[in-house]
Design a protein around this motif. Structure first.
Motif, PDB file in Angstrom:
ATOM      1  N   SER A 221       0.436  -1.100   0.180  1.00 13.14           N
ATOM      2  CA  SER A 221       0.586   0.125  -0.094  1.00 13.14           C
ATOM      3  C   SER A 221       1.108   1.150  -0.056  1.00 13.14           C
ATOM      4  O   SER A 221       2.037   1.300   0.808  1.00 13.14           O
ATOM      5  CB  SER A 221      -0.837   0.218   1.393  1.00 13.14           C
ATOM      6  OG  SER A 221      -1.534   1.057   1.478  1.00 13.14           O
ATOM      7  N   PRO A 222       0.472   2.515  -0.603  1.00 11.65           N
ATOM      8  CA  PRO A 222       1.261   3.568  -0.951  1.00 11.65           C
ATOM      9  C   PRO A 222       0.752   4.576   0.901  1.00 11.65           C
ATOM     10  O   PRO A 222       1.621   5.037   0.722  1.00 11.65           O
ATOM     11  CB  PRO A 222       0.912   4.379  -1.836  1.00 11.65           C
ATOM     12  CG  PRO A 222      -0.950   3.826  -2.212  1.00 11.65           C
ATOM     13  CD  PRO A 222      -0.951   2.195  -2.149  1.00 11.65           C
ATOM     14  N   ILE A 223       0.300   3.728   1.288  1.00 12.93           N
ATOM     15  CA  ILE A 223      -0.388   4.059   2.366  1.00 12.93           C
ATOM     16  C   ILE A 223       0.916   4.151   3.099  1.00 12.93           C
ATOM     17  O   ILE A 223       1.213   4.732   4.302  1.00 12.93           O
ATOM     18  CB  ILE A 223      -1.701   4.279   3.141  1.00 12.93           C
ATOM     19  CG1 ILE A 223      -2.537   3.979   2.171  1.00 12.93           C
ATOM     20  CG2 ILE A 223      -1.454   4.388   4.550  1.00 12.93           C
ATOM     21  CD1 ILE A 223      -3.103   5.959   2.737  1.00 12.93           C
ATOM     22  N   ILE A 224       1.462   3.195   3.244  1.00 12.96           N
ATOM     23  CA  ILE A 224       3.033   3.130   3.741  1.00 12.96           C
ATOM     24  C   ILE A 224       3.825   3.770   3.919  1.00 12.96           C
ATOM     25  O   ILE A 224       4.738   4.453   4.592  1.00 12.96           O
ATOM     26  CB  ILE A 224       3.557   1.274   4.011  1.00 12.96           C
ATOM     27  CG1 ILE A 224       1.685   0.572   4.163  1.00 12.96           C
ATOM     28  CG2 ILE A 224       4.480   1.240   5.114  1.00 12.96           C
ATOM     29  CD1 ILE A 224       2.275  -0.810   3.931  1.00 12.96           C
ATOM     30  N   LEU A 226       3.965   7.135   2.306  1.00 15.79           N
ATOM     31  CA  LEU A 226       2.987   7.853   3.348  1.00 15.79           C
ATOM     32  C   LEU A 226       3.460   8.459   5.313  1.00 15.79           C
ATOM     33  O   LEU A 226       4.400   9.150   5.477  1.00 15.79           O
ATOM     34  CB  LEU A 226       1.505   8.368   2.787  1.00 15.79           C
ATOM     35  CG  LEU A 226       1.121   9.597   3.882  1.00 15.79           C
ATOM     36  CD1 LEU A 226       2.333  10.702   2.786  1.00 15.79           C
ATOM     37  CD2 LEU A 226       0.126  10.203   3.225  1.00 15.79           C
ATOM     38  N   TRP A 227       3.565   7.344   5.071  1.00 17.60           N
ATOM     39  CA  TRP A 227       3.080   6.920   7.146  1.00 17.60           C
ATOM     40  C   TRP A 227       4.752   7.295   7.504  1.00 17.60           C
ATOM     41  O   TRP A 227       5.556   8.133   7.988  1.00 17.60           O
ATOM     42  CB  TRP A 227       2.828   5.893   7.423  1.00 17.60           C
ATOM     43  CG  TRP A 227       2.055   5.683   7.695  1.00 17.60           C
ATOM     44  CD1 TRP A 227       0.314   5.422   7.465  1.00 17.60           C
ATOM     45  CD2 TRP A 227       1.123   6.069   8.897  1.00 17.60           C
ATOM     46  NE1 TRP A 227      -0.585   5.917   7.752  1.00 17.60           N
ATOM     47  CE2 TRP A 227      -0.690   5.668   9.294  1.00 17.60           C
ATOM     48  CE3 TRP A 227       1.295   7.480   9.892  1.00 17.60           C
ATOM     49  CZ2 TRP A 227      -1.357   7.226  10.782  1.00 17.60           C
ATOM     50  CZ3 TRP A 227       0.943   8.047  11.264  1.00 17.60           C
ATOM     51  CH2 TRP A 227      -1.069   7.825  10.820  1.00 17.60           C
TER      52      TRP A 227
END
Length: 803
Positions: A221-224, A226-227
């Motif tokens: 996930s690209p959210i990771i 970003l985090w």
């Protein structure tokens, strides 16, 4: 795999062996194998660095080549060698030690980088930095598409784009500083611009690398990603908020000149490790935490110096070469096979060089930089180094770069760094200095009494300062016309240690040699500059502190060229021996004697070597309290006339009394004339006539400060006895090559040929005295027979008549 489906794992290596006498093979145990690996790595890299020294290559080139040679590209192709010295079971320990050392090295890199200097970066340097990053980064992205379609199939596209862009746009700031220092370009506008642009480039590269690492995570996930970026930004903000007050308090507890508390050093290094742990936990890399802590360490005061002194030798000398070997073990040049692979290597090298050089060149031309300097800037900004290898290794660890791509990129980094120095030497032609004929005041004897006297006083450290200041005070004369201008030059050796680049920063604007424009009262002003500042305020002497940072082998070039540019009449050098507590002189560094001898040979003016026995004591003497006795020994010749001319200048000071002792040979003393180390092109009669004319002019001086005496001697023992009668003076002034049979008759062991016969007598252990000694050599142009016109002294009556 066993029959029940379990995996058979290789047992870990034991730490220490029981010894060969008990049947243990040390190479099968972790500690002795690691020791052998370190020894082999250091021996090979140092040998390569020595071999590449004539090519003026930075040590990082030798270390990269050494790592590649030990890997599967060369020696490692022999599987027996590779499995014996670098078995697979030992690589975890080797890589851990290498990365541990790298953490502290990146901390040192951060200490070298001053955020305040980035704020003062000129628009020109900022524009050059942006041009040197933007175009190669774009070309790197383009190259990544070619690689992905050929040898990097299956690799995630986004991380590869960023890693290739960063790898091609990096400029190695420490390596660039080393090359500029080696080529003596740090003092030029070109060098200052390159350093400022490289500093900006370094910071941007680290930011982009953090982005690349965040994008290369294993998460789907690209959210990771970003985090990771958000947590990294939060960590940076927290460090900026917490660490500076702590470091400022620690720095305030570390006064200059006193040792730094060990607890402060231990706490700081622990903070480095803790920051590395946090950034590694976030998912960036432990190196980032160490680098951030280093950047936040205050550069003023002695705290940063103490940290570097504690860490640098062990890290850069012992641990860091292991990182290059770790990279070399992953570099297999044999993986580059076939015309397509070699074509990709050429493409990557061309793209890296073209993008960096063209981007820098275009912006430089737009900033009105001359074409030749713009091209040189492009070559300099194309320098790669350790940071490049860090990017490549992280890319390989994250699976972004495969073996073939990694080998291509390592060879690109090696090639671009290797060609930098030869290309800069070929392209850049520094502006010529002033013509020799424009420089006339080269001696004390020939000095026009109406002209300013310029002296270059060199020193190695704080211990030289009291005597040097007292000598300057004695040299200022009456200060009625022209006055005295002193260029105080701090001689510092440029080594391969990281602190050498830190020294460059401390000199302010990276000068080599850098001449302070006025005495700037900055918080990082050294005690030496403060001492000169205080003396200048209390005297009529203009003092301009300077620092020269050079290799010992060519330090004399900087001294002589600086003296020619400043048109000095005298260079004063510190003797390579220092006074011990028992009154004897001991050699501190024999290579400093090499510097003195070469300055004597190539100096553009007269030279004096100062043997420091504490002129005026161990502290500065105020002008009103000066009470010195100076003894000048005159045997005859150019150098003796120069020494006596300097003594006449000192006699103008109200607190100085000069004793002039002229030695005359007793007719009964028959000895064949001894020829010394200068060419005697004038016959004995002419030399005697020059001495007589000079002394006749000297004796016209009507001064209570000068006592002239002629001593008839008939043996070398009589000469020594006559000199001993004056051994309670404060300073002996003598010529280096006193001419005639009397000086040659002194049966003194010449341990230091640069001092001459009389100078060797005065520094010998058998001659007991507390007086300092200044040995003078007069500048002589060898193209003409005798340019030294005897000094025409003027009596007080003659001066009053002219007035």
């Amino acid at each position: 795999m066993s029959s029940n489906g379990s995996i058979n794992c290789t047992p870990p290596m034991a730490i220490t062996s029981n010894g060969v006498f008990q049947g243990s093979d040390p190479l099968h145990f972790a500690l002795p194998l690691l020791i052998l690996q370190i020894c082999v790595v250091i021996a090979l890299t140092r040998l390569l660095a020595f071999a590449l020294r004539p090519l003026r290559q930075p040590r990082v080139v030798a270390e990269i080549i050494g790592g590649v040679l030990l890997g599967p590209s060369a020696l490692g192709r022999n599987s027996k060698f590779l499995n014996t010295l670098f078995p697979t079971t030992s690589l975890t320990i080797l890589n851990t030690i290498a990365n541990f050392g790298l953490i502290f090295f990146l901390f040192l890199v951060g200490v070298e980088l001053d955020p305040k200097s980035l704020k003062q970066t000129s628009k020109k340097a900022l524009g050059i930095a942006i041009g040197g990053i933007g175009l190669p980064f774009a070309l790197g992205i383009g190259t990544s598409f070619v690689l992905k379609s050929t040898i990097s199939k299956g690799v995630d596209e986004a991380p590869l784009l960023v890693f290739m862009g960063v790898a091609l746009s990096i400029t190695a700031f420490p390596v660039l500083a080393r090359i500029l220092a080696e080529l003596k370009l740090l003092t030029t506008d070109l060098g200052r611009t390159a350093m400022s642009a490289a500093a900006v480039n370094d910071v941007v590269a680290w930011i982009l690398l953090a982005l690349a690492i965040a994008l290369s995570g294993t998460g789907e996930s690209p959210i990771i990603a970003l985090w990771v970026l958000l947590c990294g930004s939060g960590f940076l903000a927290l460090c900026i908020f917490i660490f500076p007050p702590i470091f400022r308090w620690i720095a305030s507890q570390c006064p200059k000149g006193e040792p730094v508390n060990e607890l402060f050093v231990c706490v700081t290094l622990t903070m480095v490790l803790a920051a590395g742990f946090v950034t590694d936990t976030i998912g960036i890399h432990a190196l980032f935490g160490a680098f951030v802590v280093g950047v936040l360490v205050p550069k003023e005061g002695s705290f940063a110096d103490a940290l570097v002194e504690k860490v640098e030798d062990l890290v850069s000398g012992l641990f860091l070469p292991l990182y290059f070997v770790s990279s070399g073990l992953h570099t297999n040049v044999a993986s580059i096979h076939g015309a397509d692979s070699w074509g990709l290597l050429v493409l990557v090298i061309f793209t890296a060089c073209f993008g960096k050089i063209l981007g820098t060149f275009v912006v430089s031309i737009a900033c009105r930089v001359p074409v030749r300097q713009a091209i040189t800037l492009g070559f300099l900004m194309n320098t790669k180094g350790l940071v490049e290898l860090i990017v490549l290794n992280i890319g390989k660890e994250r699976g972004v770069l495969n073996d073939q791509t990694f080998a291509i990129m390592v060879l690109m980094a090696l090639f671009t760094t290797f060609i930098t120095t030869p290309l800069v030497i070929w392209v850049y032609k520094p502006p010529e200095s002033k013509k020799a004929e424009e420089y006339k005041e080269r001696t004390i004897q020939q000095k026009n009494t109406n002209a300013q006297l310029r002296i270059m006083a060199c020193y190695h450290g704080m211990s030289n300062i009291p005597t040097l200041i007292n000598l300057i005070e004695a040299s200022r004369g009456t200060g009625k016309i022209g006055g005295l201008s002193v260029y105080a030059m701090h001689l510092m050796e440029l080594s391969e240690r990281p602190s050498a680049i830190l020294m460059v920063h401390k000199v302010r604007r990276n000068g080599l040699p850098f001449w302070n424009k006025g005495l700037a009262r900055t918080s990082d002003s050294s005690q030496i500059v403060v001492a000169f500042d205080a003396f200048q305020q209390l005297s009529q002497v203009s003092i301009r502190p300077a620092t020269v940072i050079s290799h010992i082998s060519n330090m004399h070039e900087d001294i002589c060229s600086s003296a020619a540019r400043k048109q000095t009449s005298l260079i004063i050098l510190p003797f390579h021996k220092q006074l011990r507590f028992d009154g004897y002189l001991e050699s501190t560094r024999e290579d400093l004697r090499y510097v003195n001898k070469h300055v004597l040979k190539y100096a553009p003016c007269s030279v004096g070597i100062l043997v420091d026995r504490g002129l005026g004591g161990m502290s500065q003497v105020s002008s009103s309290n000066v009470n010195f006795v100076v003894t000048t020994l005159f045997f005859g010749g150019h150098d003796d006339r120069e020494a006596l001319s300097y003594g006449a200048l000192m006699a103008e000071h109200t607190g100085i009394r000069v004793n002039v002792i002229r030695f005359i040979r007793d007719p009964s003393f028959i000895l064949e004339e001894v020829k010394l180390d200068i060419d005697n092109e004038v016959d004995e009669l002419m030399k005697s006539k020059l001495d007589e004319e000079f002394l006749a002019g000297f004796q016209k001086l009507e001064s209570d400060s000068i006592h002239y005496e002629e001593t008839i001697v008939g043996s070398s023992l009589a000469i020594v006895d006559a000199i001993r009668r004056y051994n309670h003076c404060n300073l002996f002034l003598v010529g280096r090559t006193s001419e005639g049979a009397l000086a040659g008759a002194l049966n003194i062991r010449k341990d230091c040929s640069e001092l001459g016969n009389v100078g060797n007598l005065l520094v010998s252990p058998e001659f007991k005295t507390t007086a300092s000694v200044l040995v003078m050599q007069q500048y002589r142009n060898k193209e003409i027979d005798d340019p030294c016109i005897p000094l025409k002294f003027k009596s007080i009556d003659e001066e009053e008549e002219e007035a």
